[in-house]
Scaffold this motif. Structure first.
Motif, short mmCIF file in Angstrom:
data_model
loop_
_atom_site.label_atom_id
_atom_site.label_comp_id
_atom_site.label_asym_id
_atom_site.label_seq_id
_atom_site.Cartn_x
_atom_site.Cartn_y
_atom_site.Cartn_z
N LYS A 95 0.84 -1.20 0.00
CA LYS A 95 0.00 0.00 0.00
C LYS A 95 0.88 1.26 0.00
CE LYS A 95 -0.92 0.34 4.96
NZ LYS A 95 -1.98 0.31 5.97
N GLY A 96 0.33 2.32 -0.50
CA GLY A 96 1.07 3.56 -0.68
C GLY A 96 1.75 4.08 0.56
N GLU A 97 1.08 4.01 1.69
CA GLU A 97 1.64 4.52 2.94
C GLU A 97 2.91 3.76 3.32
OE1 GLU A 97 -1.52 3.56 2.59
OE2 GLU A 97 -2.70 5.38 2.91
N THR A 98 2.90 2.45 3.13
CA THR A 98 4.07 1.63 3.47
C THR A 98 5.22 1.93 2.53
OG1 THR A 98 2.62 -0.11 4.31
CG2 THR A 98 4.90 -0.72 3.85
N VAL A 99 4.91 2.00 1.24
CA VAL A 99 5.95 2.29 0.25
C VAL A 99 6.54 3.67 0.51
CG1 VAL A 99 6.40 2.63 -2.22
CG2 VAL A 99 4.95 0.73 -1.45
N ALA A 100 5.70 4.64 0.85
CA ALA A 100 6.19 5.99 1.13
C ALA A 100 7.09 6.00 2.37
CB ALA A 100 5.01 6.94 1.33
N ARG A 101 6.72 5.22 3.40
CA ARG A 101 7.53 5.17 4.61
C ARG A 101 8.89 4.55 4.33
NH1 ARG A 101 4.29 2.59 8.04
NH2 ARG A 101 5.28 0.57 7.79
N VAL A 102 8.92 3.48 3.54
CA VAL A 102 10.20 2.85 3.18
C VAL A 102 11.04 3.83 2.38
CG1 VAL A 102 11.26 1.00 1.83
CG2 VAL A 102 9.31 0.50 3.32
N ALA A 103 10.43 4.52 1.41
CA ALA A 103 11.17 5.51 0.62
C ALA A 103 11.73 6.61 1.52
CB ALA A 103 10.25 6.11 -0.45
N HIS A 104 10.94 7.06 2.47
CA HIS A 104 11.41 8.08 3.41
C HIS A 104 12.57 7.56 4.25
CE1 HIS A 104 11.29 11.41 6.25
NE2 HIS A 104 11.29 10.51 7.21
N ASP A 105 12.43 6.33 4.76
CA ASP A 105 13.49 5.74 5.58
C ASP A 105 14.80 5.61 4.80
OD1 ASP A 105 11.67 5.60 7.63
OD2 ASP A 105 11.40 3.42 7.50
N LEU A 106 14.71 5.40 3.50
CA LEU A 106 15.90 5.30 2.65
C LEU A 106 16.40 6.68 2.19
CD1 LEU A 106 14.92 2.25 0.43
CD2 LEU A 106 16.70 2.31 2.19
N GLY A 107 15.63 7.72 2.50
CA GLY A 107 16.00 9.07 2.07
C GLY A 107 15.67 9.36 0.63
N LEU A 108 14.83 8.52 0.04
CA LEU A 108 14.49 8.70 -1.38
C LEU A 108 13.56 9.88 -1.60
CD1 LEU A 108 14.00 5.00 -2.51
CD2 LEU A 108 16.09 6.36 -2.43
N ASP A 109 12.85 10.29 -0.56
CA ASP A 109 11.94 11.42 -0.70
C ASP A 109 12.69 12.70 -1.08
OD1 ASP A 109 13.02 11.06 1.90
OD2 ASP A 109 11.53 12.41 2.77
N HIS A 110 13.95 12.80 -0.70
CA HIS A 110 14.74 13.99 -1.03
C HIS A 110 15.20 13.98 -2.48
CE1 HIS A 110 14.66 15.21 3.11
NE2 HIS A 110 15.13 14.04 3.49
N ALA A 111 15.06 12.85 -3.15
CA ALA A 111 15.49 12.74 -4.54
C ALA A 111 14.37 13.08 -5.51
CB ALA A 111 16.01 11.33 -4.82
N LEU A 112 13.16 13.27 -5.01
CA LEU A 112 12.03 13.54 -5.89
C LEU A 112 12.07 14.98 -6.40
CD1 LEU A 112 9.19 11.91 -3.77
CD2 LEU A 112 10.31 10.95 -5.78
N LEU A 113 11.66 15.14 -7.64
CA LEU A 113 11.45 16.47 -8.21
C LEU A 113 9.95 16.64 -8.40
CD1 LEU A 113 14.20 16.80 -10.97
CD2 LEU A 113 14.17 17.81 -8.70
N ILE A 114 9.37 17.55 -7.63
CA ILE A 114 7.92 17.73 -7.70
C ILE A 114 7.59 19.19 -7.99
CG2 ILE A 114 7.36 15.77 -6.21
CD1 ILE A 114 7.10 17.70 -3.88
N ALA A 115 6.40 19.40 -8.53
CA ALA A 115 5.95 20.76 -8.80
C ALA A 115 5.56 21.42 -7.49
CB ALA A 115 4.77 20.73 -9.77
N ARG A 116 5.57 22.74 -7.49
CA ARG A 116 5.15 23.46 -6.28
C ARG A 116 3.71 23.18 -6.04
NH1 ARG A 116 8.40 27.73 -4.22
NH2 ARG A 116 10.29 27.93 -5.44
#
Length: 99
Positions: A78-99
């Motif tokens: 589920k999305g919440e779990t995948v997002a938490r794993v990505a955050h724990d790996l620091g992958l959230d800082h690699a995203l390029l998102i629109a404002r």
């Protein structure tokens, strides 16, 4: 290679053959000038994740019933779990998102 992409490679312990595809995967369509649609690749990626998780659960819990495996699977993909794993790996800082 950009630092953010190098970080992802280190976090995943994987060297991407086509780093531009990693960049595309980490770039929200609203943050890009590209008109390419990656929804089909997202669809495929979701299925690959599901298969990998199903295989892991199948082998890790050889005596568990299908219903119990299905509940574990749903919780892991589920999305919440995948997002938490990505955050724990620091992958959230690699995203390029629109404002």
């Amino acid at each position: 290679m950009e630092d953010r992409l190098a970080h992802v490679c280190r976090a995943l312990d994987y060297d991407f053959q086509r780093i531009e595809l990693l960049n595309d995967a980490l770039t929200h369509p609203g943050a890009s000038n590209s008109r390419a649609a990656y929804e089909r690749l997202e669809f495929l990626g979701d299925r690959v994740l599901g298969l990998v998780v199903a295989d892991m659960l199948f082998h890790r819990f050889p005596h568990e019933k299908e219903g119990d495996l299905a509940r574990r699977h749903a919780a892991l993909v589920k999305g919440e779990t995948v997002a938490r794993v990505a955050h724990d790996l620091g992958l959230d800082h690699a995203l390029l998102i629109a404002r």
